[in-house]
Design a protein around this motif. Sequence first.
Motif, PDB file in Angstrom:
ATOM      1  N   SER A  67      -2.017   7.424   8.739  1.00  0.00           N
ATOM      2  CA  SER A  67      -2.653   7.388   7.414  1.00  0.00           C
ATOM      3  C   SER A  67      -2.219   8.591   6.586  1.00  0.00           C
ATOM      4  CB  SER A  67      -4.169   7.396   7.546  1.00  0.00           C
ATOM      5  OG  SER A  67      -4.595   6.275   8.250  1.00  0.00           O
ATOM      6  N   ILE A  68      -2.252   9.756   7.223  1.00  0.00           N
ATOM      7  CA  ILE A  68      -1.875  10.975   6.502  1.00  0.00           C
ATOM      8  C   ILE A  68      -0.421  10.888   6.037  1.00  0.00           C
ATOM      9  CG2 ILE A  68      -1.508  13.478   6.768  1.00  0.00           C
ATOM     10  CD1 ILE A  68      -3.978  13.480   8.625  1.00  0.00           C
ATOM     11  N   ILE A  70       1.278   8.160   5.415  1.00  0.00           N
ATOM     12  CA  ILE A  70       1.372   7.195   4.307  1.00  0.00           C
ATOM     13  C   ILE A  70       0.904   7.845   3.008  1.00  0.00           C
ATOM     14  CG2 ILE A  70       0.414   5.043   3.382  1.00  0.00           C
ATOM     15  CD1 ILE A  70       0.271   4.036   6.285  1.00  0.00           C
ATOM     16  N   LEU A  71      -0.260   8.486   3.086  1.00  0.00           N
ATOM     17  CA  LEU A  71      -0.827   9.083   1.875  1.00  0.00           C
ATOM     18  C   LEU A  71       0.042  10.218   1.338  1.00  0.00           C
ATOM     19  CD1 LEU A  71      -4.581   9.079   2.929  1.00  0.00           C
ATOM     20  CD2 LEU A  71      -3.507   7.608   1.240  1.00  0.00           C
ATOM     21  N   SER A  72       0.679  10.937   2.247  1.00  0.00           N
ATOM     22  CA  SER A  72       1.545  12.034   1.802  1.00  0.00           C
ATOM     23  C   SER A  72       2.800  11.510   1.123  1.00  0.00           C
ATOM     24  CB  SER A  72       1.964  12.901   2.987  1.00  0.00           C
ATOM     25  OG  SER A  72       0.856  13.316   3.699  1.00  0.00           O
ATOM     26  N   VAL A  74       3.092   8.795  -0.660  1.00  0.00           N
ATOM     27  CA  VAL A  74       2.872   8.099  -1.943  1.00  0.00           C
ATOM     28  C   VAL A  74       2.494   9.122  -3.014  1.00  0.00           C
ATOM     29  CG1 VAL A  74       1.514   6.308  -3.095  1.00  0.00           C
ATOM     30  CG2 VAL A  74       2.027   6.101  -0.694  1.00  0.00           C
ATOM     31  N   SER A  75       3.163   9.031  -4.132  1.00  0.00           N
ATOM     32  CA  SER A  75       2.817   9.975  -5.202  1.00  0.00           C
ATOM     33  C   SER A  75       1.576   9.479  -5.943  1.00  0.00           C
ATOM     34  CB  SER A  75       3.983  10.140  -6.165  1.00  0.00           C
ATOM     35  OG  SER A  75       3.994   9.103  -7.092  1.00  0.00           O
ATOM     36  N   GLU A  76       0.826  10.415  -6.413  1.00  0.00           N
ATOM     37  CA  GLU A  76      -0.436  10.107  -7.098  1.00  0.00           C
ATOM     38  C   GLU A  76      -0.204   9.185  -8.299  1.00  0.00           C
ATOM     39  OE1 GLU A  76      -4.276  10.184  -6.946  1.00  0.00           O
ATOM     40  OE2 GLU A  76      -3.476  11.932  -5.922  1.00  0.00           O
ATOM     41  N   LEU A  79       0.780   5.620  -7.264  1.00  0.00           N
ATOM     42  CA  LEU A  79      -0.382   4.919  -6.718  1.00  0.00           C
ATOM     43  C   LEU A  79      -1.313   4.461  -7.845  1.00  0.00           C
ATOM     44  CD1 LEU A  79      -1.856   4.030  -4.153  1.00  0.00           C
ATOM     45  CD2 LEU A  79      -2.929   6.271  -4.070  1.00  0.00           C
ATOM     46  N   SER A  80      -1.545   5.341  -8.798  1.00  0.00           N
ATOM     47  CA  SER A  80      -2.431   4.982  -9.914  1.00  0.00           C
ATOM     48  C   SER A  80      -1.845   3.837 -10.719  1.00  0.00           C
ATOM     49  CB  SER A  80      -2.625   6.186 -10.844  1.00  0.00           C
ATOM     50  OG  SER A  80      -3.289   7.191 -10.173  1.00  0.00           O
ATOM     51  N   ASP A  82       0.370   1.574  -9.678  1.00  0.00           N
ATOM     52  CA  ASP A  82       0.324   0.345  -8.867  1.00  0.00           C
ATOM     53  C   ASP A  82      -1.083  -0.230  -8.826  1.00  0.00           C
ATOM     54  OD1 ASP A  82       2.980   0.632  -8.338  1.00  0.00           O
ATOM     55  OD2 ASP A  82       2.742   1.390  -6.295  1.00  0.00           O
ATOM     56  N   LEU A  83      -2.049   0.669  -8.700  1.00  0.00           N
ATOM     57  CA  LEU A  83      -3.438   0.210  -8.625  1.00  0.00           C
ATOM     58  C   LEU A  83      -3.875  -0.437  -9.936  1.00  0.00           C
ATOM     59  CD1 LEU A  83      -6.024   0.054  -6.948  1.00  0.00           C
ATOM     60  CD2 LEU A  83      -6.660   2.290  -7.829  1.00  0.00           C
ATOM     61  N   LEU A 194      -5.015   2.869   7.591  1.00  0.00           N
ATOM     62  CA  LEU A 194      -4.151   2.474   6.477  1.00  0.00           C
ATOM     63  C   LEU A 194      -2.875   1.894   7.073  1.00  0.00           C
ATOM     64  CD1 LEU A 194      -4.243   5.436   3.953  1.00  0.00           C
ATOM     65  CD2 LEU A 194      -5.681   3.458   4.031  1.00  0.00           C
ATOM     66  N   PRO A 196       1.056   0.691   6.060  1.00  0.00           N
ATOM     67  CA  PRO A 196       2.001   0.810   4.951  1.00  0.00           C
ATOM     68  C   PRO A 196       2.185  -0.530   4.248  1.00  0.00           C
ATOM     69  CG  PRO A 196       3.104   1.044   7.080  1.00  0.00           C
ATOM     70  CD  PRO A 196       1.651   0.949   7.364  1.00  0.00           C
ATOM     71  N   LEU A 197       2.449  -0.483   2.957  1.00  0.00           N
ATOM     72  CA  LEU A 197       2.651  -1.722   2.201  1.00  0.00           C
ATOM     73  C   LEU A 197       3.895  -2.428   2.746  1.00  0.00           C
ATOM     74  CD1 LEU A 197       2.011  -0.697  -1.516  1.00  0.00           C
ATOM     75  CD2 LEU A 197       0.434  -1.756   0.074  1.00  0.00           C
TER      76      LEU A 197
ATOM     77  N   GLN B  65      -7.269  14.757   6.780  1.00  0.00           N
ATOM     78  CA  GLN B  65      -7.335  13.470   6.073  1.00  0.00           C
ATOM     79  C   GLN B  65      -8.353  13.515   4.931  1.00  0.00           C
ATOM     80  OE1 GLN B  65      -8.754  10.199   8.403  1.00  0.00           O
ATOM     81  NE2 GLN B  65      -7.503   8.700   7.341  1.00  0.00           N
ATOM     82  N   PHE B  68      -7.321  13.901   1.471  1.00  0.00           N
ATOM     83  CA  PHE B  68      -6.710  12.761   0.773  1.00  0.00           C
ATOM     84  C   PHE B  68      -7.732  11.677   0.472  1.00  0.00           C
ATOM     85  CE2 PHE B  68      -3.138  14.436   3.345  1.00  0.00           C
ATOM     86  CZ  PHE B  68      -2.173  14.584   2.378  1.00  0.00           C
ATOM     87  N   LYS B  71      -7.246   9.630  -2.709  1.00  0.00           N
ATOM     88  CA  LYS B  71      -5.998   8.875  -2.627  1.00  0.00           C
ATOM     89  C   LYS B  71      -6.147   7.702  -1.651  1.00  0.00           C
ATOM     90  CE  LYS B  71      -1.223  10.461  -2.790  1.00  0.00           C
ATOM     91  NZ  LYS B  71      -0.292  11.476  -2.303  1.00  0.00           N
ATOM     92  N   GLN B  72      -6.865   7.984  -0.570  1.00  0.00           N
ATOM     93  CA  GLN B  72      -7.064   6.943   0.434  1.00  0.00           C
ATOM     94  C   GLN B  72      -7.885   5.794  -0.126  1.00  0.00           C
ATOM     95  OE1 GLN B  72      -7.885   7.987   4.512  1.00  0.00           O
ATOM     96  NE2 GLN B  72      -9.574   6.561   4.579  1.00  0.00           N
ATOM     97  N   GLU B  74      -8.056   4.876  -3.202  1.00  0.00           N
ATOM     98  CA  GLU B  74      -7.174   4.125  -4.119  1.00  0.00           C
ATOM     99  C   GLU B  74      -6.208   3.245  -3.344  1.00  0.00           C
ATOM    100  OE1 GLU B  74      -5.060   6.537  -6.925  1.00  0.00           O
ATOM    101  OE2 GLU B  74      -6.860   7.161  -7.973  1.00  0.00           O
ATOM    102  N   TYR B  75      -5.678   3.796  -2.282  1.00  0.00           N
ATOM    103  CA  TYR B  75      -4.708   3.039  -1.487  1.00  0.00           C
ATOM    104  C   TYR B  75      -5.365   1.807  -0.844  1.00  0.00           C
ATOM    105  CZ  TYR B  75      -0.609   2.313   1.455  1.00  0.00           C
ATOM    106  OH  TYR B  75       0.512   1.776   2.043  1.00  0.00           O
ATOM    107  N   LEU B  76      -6.576   2.013  -0.319  1.00  0.00           N
ATOM    108  CA  LEU B  76      -7.288   0.886   0.302  1.00  0.00           C
ATOM    109  C   LEU B  76      -7.600  -0.188  -0.736  1.00  0.00           C
ATOM    110  CD1 LEU B  76      -9.714   2.795   2.679  1.00  0.00           C
ATOM    111  CD2 LEU B  76      -7.909   1.236   3.382  1.00  0.00           C
ATOM    112  N   LEU B  78      -5.877  -0.727  -3.455  1.00  0.00           N
ATOM    113  CA  LEU B  78      -4.598  -1.371  -3.787  1.00  0.00           C
ATOM    114  C   LEU B  78      -4.272  -2.451  -2.751  1.00  0.00           C
ATOM    115  CD1 LEU B  78      -1.883  -1.470  -5.387  1.00  0.00           C
ATOM    116  CD2 LEU B  78      -1.045   0.302  -3.861  1.00  0.00           C
ATOM    117  N   LEU B  82      -3.956  -6.428  -3.508  1.00  0.00           N
ATOM    118  CA  LEU B  82      -2.706  -7.131  -3.220  1.00  0.00           C
ATOM    119  C   LEU B  82      -2.936  -8.310  -2.279  1.00  0.00           C
ATOM    120  CD1 LEU B  82      -0.090  -4.253  -2.840  1.00  0.00           C
ATOM    121  CD2 LEU B  82      -0.213  -5.958  -4.635  1.00  0.00           C
TER     122      LEU B  82
END
Lengths: 245, 177
Positions: A67-68, A70-72, A74-76, A79-80, A82-83, A194, A196-197, B65, B68, B71-72, B74-76, B78, B82
Amino acid sequence: MNLPISLQNLSARLIYLRYKRYVVPFILVISSIVLGFFVVVPQFNDYLKTKAQEQSIAEENNKIVQSIQILSSVSESDLSSDLSVAVAAIPFQKDYIGVLGSISEAAAKSGVGLSDFSFAIGNVSKIDVNTPLQITLQVEGPMDALEQFLANLSSSLPLSSITKTDISGNSSQIDVVFYYKEKPSTPKELSSTLTPLSLQDKALLQKLSTFTNGNEAFFFGSAVPPVSSVETASSSAQEASGSST
Amino acid sequence: MSTRINLLIDRREKHNADRFLKFFRTLSVLPLFLVLVSSISLLLLSLNAPIADLQAQRETLRRQQAGFSDKQAEYLLLSNRLTEAKKVVNTRVDYQQLISQVRKQFLGSIVITSLSIDGAKTLISGSSPSLVDINASLLNMENFSKEEKRFSDLTLDQLSLDVKKGVYVFAMSSSKK
């Protein structure tokens, strides 16, 4: 008088004398079995439990590491962005502005006219929060333009799907449903996994980002709603199923 | 009265009995030894299990963690959107393409007056001054149904002559089971 008892004692003594050399080894064997059952087996079970716990914690740690990572990676800002595209595709609630914007924009781009359209919402207090928003459109225009309108509508956000078309000359009735889904409860546990996409997800995201965003079209686009009337029917579900403007 | 009773134990028999006893004694110690070794080994293995280290590592990772958390979330979100979007995109029917394909089957002088598509059922009506064109269109639709496997049945519901307009009027329906 005591003869039978004496004989019994004698025979017992004889048996003992005959087998006394086997008694200790026999007791040892029995003791080993008993110890095995009552000490080693529980110990082994405890060991297995410890191993399972160890494996579970190790897996959890790996997931957190993943998870860390993946999150690292992805740029903020990505992500925003895409969201925002994904949320525009499937909003958290009924997005009337987005719906109106996407219909209007699709109509403006394809050159068809919209005479009427109605929203069939149903009983707001009883309706399932995730029931798609159904709309019946009366579209005026030649078949080529109508085809273009359908193509435009399919490539606009929020996502919609056409369930029925009834074309008669230059006038058509189209049933469309627009989708939305309520926001899921935010996971409380930070250990939520998490993944990955996938390539498919990325491709879909890429595709969605090229779609016309109904909200943007409504506020900033060329779409001035070419509708003569817009009516929101907010009645009971039964009434709504037959509602029209 | 028998005079051949041997009151002394046979030497060979005694020797065998002694050997068996020795073997039995050795054998009886072996399980005890095994139990002891197993017990000590299991105890050592349990004591050496790195659970405490792993738990400490987990706590460190969780703290990392937590940095984040936004960010997490938001990712979840997303991923969730999807998943929903995929369901819609993968299941919706491309009506524009379907209408276009159906229209392509009607060529020449044919005018489609109405076209209704409701899920698996399609109704088409039209007119043409030429029966040849209507015939060709029917054959086209038949081929289209077979090739694209779009329709499982195709029915000509009506074929009549409108004397006033001088055109043949037709209506056909198709459905997919």
